[in-house]
Design a protein around this motif. Structure first.
Motif, mmCIF file in Angstrom:
data_model
loop_
_atom_site.group_PDB
_atom_site.id
_atom_site.type_symbol
_atom_site.label_atom_id
_atom_site.label_comp_id
_atom_site.label_asym_id
_atom_site.label_seq_id
_atom_site.Cartn_x
_atom_site.Cartn_y
_atom_site.Cartn_z
ATOM 1 N N ARG A 157 -6.721 -6.764 5.072
ATOM 2 C CA ARG A 157 -5.617 -6.133 4.491
ATOM 3 C C ARG A 157 -5.460 -4.389 4.742
ATOM 4 O O ARG A 157 -6.433 -3.717 4.249
ATOM 5 C CB ARG A 157 -4.428 -6.055 2.924
ATOM 6 C CG ARG A 157 -5.383 -5.017 2.051
ATOM 7 C CD ARG A 157 -5.025 -5.693 -0.013
ATOM 8 N NE ARG A 157 -6.057 -6.188 -0.449
ATOM 9 C CZ ARG A 157 -5.849 -5.662 -1.712
ATOM 10 N NH1 ARG A 157 -4.743 -6.372 -1.793
ATOM 11 N NH2 ARG A 157 -6.761 -4.939 -2.423
ATOM 12 N N THR A 158 -4.945 -3.726 5.640
ATOM 13 C CA THR A 158 -4.037 -2.470 5.422
ATOM 14 C C THR A 158 -3.462 -1.431 4.178
ATOM 15 O O THR A 158 -2.390 -1.954 3.925
ATOM 16 C CB THR A 158 -3.816 -1.962 6.613
ATOM 17 O OG1 THR A 158 -4.211 -2.383 7.435
ATOM 18 C CG2 THR A 158 -3.439 -0.561 6.399
ATOM 19 N N VAL A 159 -4.134 -0.581 3.524
ATOM 20 C CA VAL A 159 -3.239 -0.597 2.224
ATOM 21 C C VAL A 159 -3.136 1.175 3.293
ATOM 22 O O VAL A 159 -3.650 1.598 3.057
ATOM 23 C CB VAL A 159 -3.981 -0.129 1.311
ATOM 24 C CG1 VAL A 159 -3.503 0.485 0.193
ATOM 25 C CG2 VAL A 159 -5.177 -1.424 1.258
ATOM 26 N N ILE A 160 -1.934 1.185 3.096
ATOM 27 C CA ILE A 160 -0.812 2.314 3.087
ATOM 28 C C ILE A 160 -0.955 4.290 2.465
ATOM 29 O O ILE A 160 -1.611 3.771 0.853
ATOM 30 C CB ILE A 160 0.409 2.514 3.152
ATOM 31 C CG1 ILE A 160 0.473 1.703 3.942
ATOM 32 C CG2 ILE A 160 0.994 3.846 3.727
ATOM 33 C CD1 ILE A 160 2.215 0.398 4.122
ATOM 34 N N PRO A 192 -6.280 -12.920 6.168
ATOM 35 C CA PRO A 192 -5.788 -11.484 6.709
ATOM 36 C C PRO A 192 -3.994 -11.806 5.530
ATOM 37 O O PRO A 192 -3.088 -12.442 6.273
ATOM 38 C CB PRO A 192 -5.551 -11.382 7.895
ATOM 39 C CG PRO A 192 -6.230 -12.300 8.874
ATOM 40 C CD PRO A 192 -6.936 -13.291 7.402
ATOM 41 N N LEU A 193 -3.956 -10.414 4.952
ATOM 42 C CA LEU A 193 -2.798 -10.883 4.598
ATOM 43 C C LEU A 193 -1.798 -10.186 5.796
ATOM 44 O O LEU A 193 -1.898 -9.081 6.192
ATOM 45 C CB LEU A 193 -2.610 -9.277 3.601
ATOM 46 C CG LEU A 193 -3.223 -9.953 1.839
ATOM 47 C CD1 LEU A 193 -2.543 -8.580 1.092
ATOM 48 C CD2 LEU A 193 -2.762 -11.129 1.585
ATOM 49 N N PRO A 194 -0.757 -10.320 5.705
ATOM 50 C CA PRO A 194 0.608 -10.490 7.128
ATOM 51 C C PRO A 194 0.936 -9.440 7.163
ATOM 52 O O PRO A 194 1.426 -8.448 7.984
ATOM 53 C CB PRO A 194 1.694 -11.812 7.275
ATOM 54 C CG PRO A 194 2.012 -11.749 5.339
ATOM 55 C CD PRO A 194 0.126 -11.382 4.519
ATOM 56 N N HIS A 195 1.528 -8.149 5.253
ATOM 57 C CA HIS A 195 1.652 -7.665 5.327
ATOM 58 C C HIS A 195 0.725 -6.168 4.932
ATOM 59 O O HIS A 195 0.037 -6.742 4.472
ATOM 60 C CB HIS A 195 2.784 -7.107 4.974
ATOM 61 C CG HIS A 195 4.069 -8.561 5.275
ATOM 62 N ND1 HIS A 195 4.917 -8.256 7.042
ATOM 63 C CD2 HIS A 195 4.361 -9.589 4.569
ATOM 64 C CE1 HIS A 195 5.393 -9.069 6.981
ATOM 65 N NE2 HIS A 195 4.974 -9.926 5.874
ATOM 66 N N VAL A 197 0.277 -2.841 2.572
ATOM 67 C CA VAL A 197 0.259 -3.106 1.050
ATOM 68 C C VAL A 197 -0.168 -1.367 0.355
ATOM 69 O O VAL A 197 -0.197 -0.865 1.537
ATOM 70 C CB VAL A 197 -0.599 -3.968 -0.250
ATOM 71 C CG1 VAL A 197 -0.918 -5.377 0.128
ATOM 72 C CG2 VAL A 197 -1.671 -3.227 0.518
ATOM 73 N N ARG A 198 0.625 -1.063 -0.606
ATOM 74 C CA ARG A 198 0.524 0.702 -1.035
ATOM 75 C C ARG A 198 -0.685 0.577 -2.272
ATOM 76 O O ARG A 198 -0.885 -0.450 -3.529
ATOM 77 C CB ARG A 198 2.108 0.820 -1.985
ATOM 78 C CG ARG A 198 2.875 1.108 -0.291
ATOM 79 C CD ARG A 198 4.284 1.806 -0.959
ATOM 80 N NE ARG A 198 3.175 3.106 -0.998
ATOM 81 C CZ ARG A 198 3.210 4.158 0.270
ATOM 82 N NH1 ARG A 198 3.368 3.621 0.908
ATOM 83 N NH2 ARG A 198 2.775 5.655 -0.132
ATOM 84 N N PRO A 199 -0.541 1.784 -2.733
ATOM 85 C CA PRO A 199 -2.292 1.515 -3.390
ATOM 86 C C PRO A 199 -1.652 1.238 -4.694
ATOM 87 O O PRO A 199 -2.506 0.234 -5.410
ATOM 88 C CB PRO A 199 -2.601 3.006 -3.746
ATOM 89 C CG PRO A 199 -1.702 3.118 -2.158
ATOM 90 C CD PRO A 199 -0.596 2.144 -1.909
ATOM 91 N N GLU A 200 -0.376 1.094 -4.615
ATOM 92 C CA GLU A 200 -0.064 0.133 -6.719
ATOM 93 C C GLU A 200 -0.223 -1.016 -6.226
ATOM 94 O O GLU A 200 0.294 -1.403 -8.109
ATOM 95 C CB GLU A 200 1.260 1.235 -6.603
ATOM 96 C CG GLU A 200 2.238 1.600 -6.289
ATOM 97 C CD GLU A 200 1.905 2.088 -4.737
ATOM 98 O OE1 GLU A 200 1.519 2.984 -4.535
ATOM 99 O OE2 GLU A 200 3.501 2.262 -4.214
ATOM 100 N N ASP A 201 0.085 -1.503 -5.385
ATOM 101 C CA ASP A 201 -0.133 -2.809 -4.814
ATOM 102 C C ASP A 201 -1.192 -3.569 -5.265
ATOM 103 O O ASP A 201 -1.635 -5.455 -5.712
ATOM 104 C CB ASP A 201 0.163 -3.359 -4.226
ATOM 105 C CG ASP A 201 1.705 -3.071 -3.314
ATOM 106 O OD1 ASP A 201 2.730 -2.715 -4.743
ATOM 107 O OD2 ASP A 201 2.053 -3.095 -2.857
ATOM 108 N N ILE A 202 -2.294 -3.408 -5.272
ATOM 109 C CA ILE A 202 -4.002 -3.288 -5.247
ATOM 110 C C ILE A 202 -4.011 -3.535 -6.544
ATOM 111 O O ILE A 202 -4.370 -2.600 -7.463
ATOM 112 C CB ILE A 202 -4.546 -3.187 -4.048
ATOM 113 C CG1 ILE A 202 -4.873 -1.424 -4.546
ATOM 114 C CG2 ILE A 202 -4.248 -3.066 -3.143
ATOM 115 C CD1 ILE A 202 -6.411 -1.056 -3.442
ATOM 116 N N GLU A 203 -4.945 -4.543 -6.811
ATOM 117 C CA GLU A 203 -6.067 -4.379 -8.480
ATOM 118 C C GLU A 203 -6.863 -3.883 -8.524
ATOM 119 O O GLU A 203 -7.763 -4.445 -7.188
ATOM 120 C CB GLU A 203 -5.695 -5.733 -8.740
ATOM 121 C CG GLU A 203 -4.171 -6.333 -8.832
ATOM 122 C CD GLU A 203 -4.176 -7.759 -9.183
ATOM 123 O OE1 GLU A 203 -5.916 -8.514 -9.586
ATOM 124 O OE2 GLU A 203 -3.768 -8.441 -8.912
#
Ligand code: COA
Length: 203
Positions: A157-160, A192-195, A197-203
């Motif tokens: 995934r990409t983390v914005i 892979p995730l399709p979209h 995510v933002r830093p606050e979305d990752i655990e």
């Protein structure tokens, strides 16, 4: 001959020649160098602060000493290092090894050192029953991204704006790259995730 050995506390102050790290919003950065001027650290008593658990790296070293490995030249010069940890839920099949930092000094690059350090971290993660190994890397760090691909990692995934701005630079996205270990027989962990995510979305 290169020696691969466990980190000592003093090593945390010997890496300034290897690289600089620039901070991630979370603790999961993968960058080189500790960025602490050795003389300033000693003059300010940072060794004792570290021993008291006052730095992130110190806490990680205390918790996961087996994941901290140094490559040393015959003369005692530090050639490179890897720092990591194990984390995640076993029940959700997210237990995994994580690369916190990897760096090789410029004069020792392209000798296969990073590949060897990654192999060791993967072996440790296998022994701990991890489902995969992951890491975060700046999207602009093409050398590292290509190296990880060469070593069997793919972008999960990409983390914005994972990396926060410093010195007037803009925030930067990270790739969260993964490699499945043998416990993940169906390689579900690396789909892979399709979209992004933002830093606050990752655990
Ligand atoms: C990225 C880094 C760790 C690579 O270390 P290294 O010991 O030189 O890497 P290796 O010699 O093990 O290279 C393994 C493979 O990666 C690829 N690779 C590594 N560096 C490369 C480069 N500069 N250009 C092209 N390919 C490269 C190659 O495929 C190489 O295999 P090969 O030499 O057989 O062709 C090192 O350049 C570094 O410390 N960079 C700064 C810190 C950093 O970016 N760390 C990673 C953050 S996530």
């Amino acid at each position: 001959m290169t020696t691969l050995r466990a980190f000592t506390c003093d090593d945390l102050f010997r890496f300034n020649n290897i690289g600089q790290h620039r901070g991630a919003r979370r603790g999961g950065r993968c960058e080189g160098g500790l960025g602490i001027p050795v003389s300033a650290a000693r003059a300010n008593g940072i060794t004792s602060m570290f021993l008291a658990g006052g730095s992130t790296e110190g806490k990680y070293l205390a918790h996961w000493p087996e994941y901290f490995i140094v490559a040393e030249a015959p003369g005692g010069e530090l050639m490179g290092y890897i720092m990591g940890k194990a984390e995640g839920s076993v029940a959700r099949e997210e237990w995994h090894g994580h690369v916190t930092a990897l760096s090789v000094a410029p004069e020792f690059r392209r000798l296969g050192l990073a590949a060897k350090l990654m192999e060791l971290l993967e072996e440790i993660s296998e022994r701990k029953g991890g489902f995969f190994v992951d890491l975060f890397v700046r999207v602009s760090n093409q050398v590292a991204v290509n190296m990880y691909k060469q070593l069997g990692y793919s972008v999960y995934r990409t983390v914005i704006e994972y990396y926060s701005a410093s010195n007037g630079e803009p925030d930067e996205d990270a790739y969260d790259m993964r490699k499945a270990l043998s416990r993940d027989t169906e390689k579900k962990s690396i789909i892979p995730l399709p979209h992004p995510v933002r830093p606050e979305d990752i655990e």
